[in-house]
Scaffold this active site. Structure first.
Site, PDB file in Angstrom:
ATOM      1  N   SER A 105     -16.961 -48.794 -16.196  1.00 59.96           N
ATOM      2  CA  SER A 105     -15.530 -48.525 -16.345  1.00 59.96           C
ATOM      3  C   SER A 105     -15.024 -48.889 -17.755  1.00 59.96           C
ATOM      4  CB  SER A 105     -14.766 -49.278 -15.245  1.00 59.96           C
ATOM      5  OG  SER A 105     -13.458 -48.826 -15.122  1.00 59.96           O
ATOM      6  N   HIS A 128     -15.751 -43.057 -15.191  1.00 61.54           N
ATOM      7  CA  HIS A 128     -14.858 -42.393 -14.244  1.00 61.54           C
ATOM      8  C   HIS A 128     -13.438 -42.350 -14.818  1.00 61.54           C
ATOM      9  CE1 HIS A 128     -12.869 -46.133 -13.044  1.00 61.54           C
ATOM     10  NE2 HIS A 128     -14.066 -46.699 -12.990  1.00 61.54           N
TER      11      HIS A 128
END
Length: 227
Positions: A105, A128
């Site tokens: 992340s 993501h």
């Protein structure tokens, strides 16, 4: 008065720790990157208000000639992660980054912030889209804000690594790979193949590369190396 030997035993499981003075400052980014909200006490966190002063101190300390940033993080607060990444990339001293375990992340921008990045063969990185937790106002401005935040991450990662914007966004918006989510998890070699990370390697390789940067900086002078 606390017995230092007993404290070391409780904290590290050993009675003595190495005391050799080093010219390299090791900083760890572990657990969850904590931002403006304090996380529950059972969470293992990296607090940006602790990291930033340490980076300033390392930059100013003449005994510190280089930094190695070791990551094993699940991600966390976007702005805090970007702040740490910007601090690392703006240092004048040589820096290398090493992903051990995971650099997920918002850990991705931190992982590419150094002069050269490494990843362990079994380490993973999850890419993501930005997500929001809790309550938020469901208006167009909220989604525009999310899009701008996401563009900040994309722009930073692509400008500090060899991955193209198109490839990074393709990995970010891929469906069907992550359970109940959009995105991609890349392992060691794949992160290098995509151009996200420079090389597969561990602590020995990373430190050897950092020593090379330090030697080159000494040869060229303090302003000789740039990120």
């Amino acid at each position: 008065m606390v017995n230092p030997t007993l404290e070391t035993l409780q904290q590290l499981g050993q009675t003595t720790i190495p005391t050799t003075e080093s010219n390299v400052f090791c900083m760890t980014i572990i657990g969850q990157v904590e931002g403006h909200m304090v996380l529950p006490p059972q969470n293992k966190t990296t607090k940006y208000e602790h990291i930033i002063p340490q980076l300033v101190a390392a930059e100013q300390n003449p005994k510190i000639e280089g930094l190695i940033i070791v990551l094993n993080t699940v991600g966390g607060d976007v702005e805090a992660g970007l702040a740490i990444a910007e601090m690392i990339s703006s240092l004048t001293k040589p820096t290398v980054t090493l992903v051990l375990g995971g650099g997920h992340s918002i850990g991705v921008p931190i992982a590419v912030a150094g002069m050269k990045s490494f990843i362990a063969e079994t380490a993973t990185m999850t890419i993501h889209p930005i997500r929001m937790n809790g309550m938020f106002i469901g208006v167009p401005q909220t989604f525009e804000y999310l899009e701008k935040m996401q563009e900040r991450v994309v722009r930073y990662v692509t400008s500090h690594s060899n991955i193209s914007t198109e490839m990074f966004k393709e990995l970010m918006f891929k469906t069907g790979e992550l359970n109940r989510d959009i995105g991609t998890t890349v392992i060691g070699v794949d992160a290098v193949k995509y151009g996200l990370i420079d090389a597969v390697g561990g602590i020995g390789v990373a430190l050897r590369e950092l020593d090379g940067f330090i030697a080159e900086r000494k040869r060229m002078g303090p302003g000789g190396l740039t990120q």
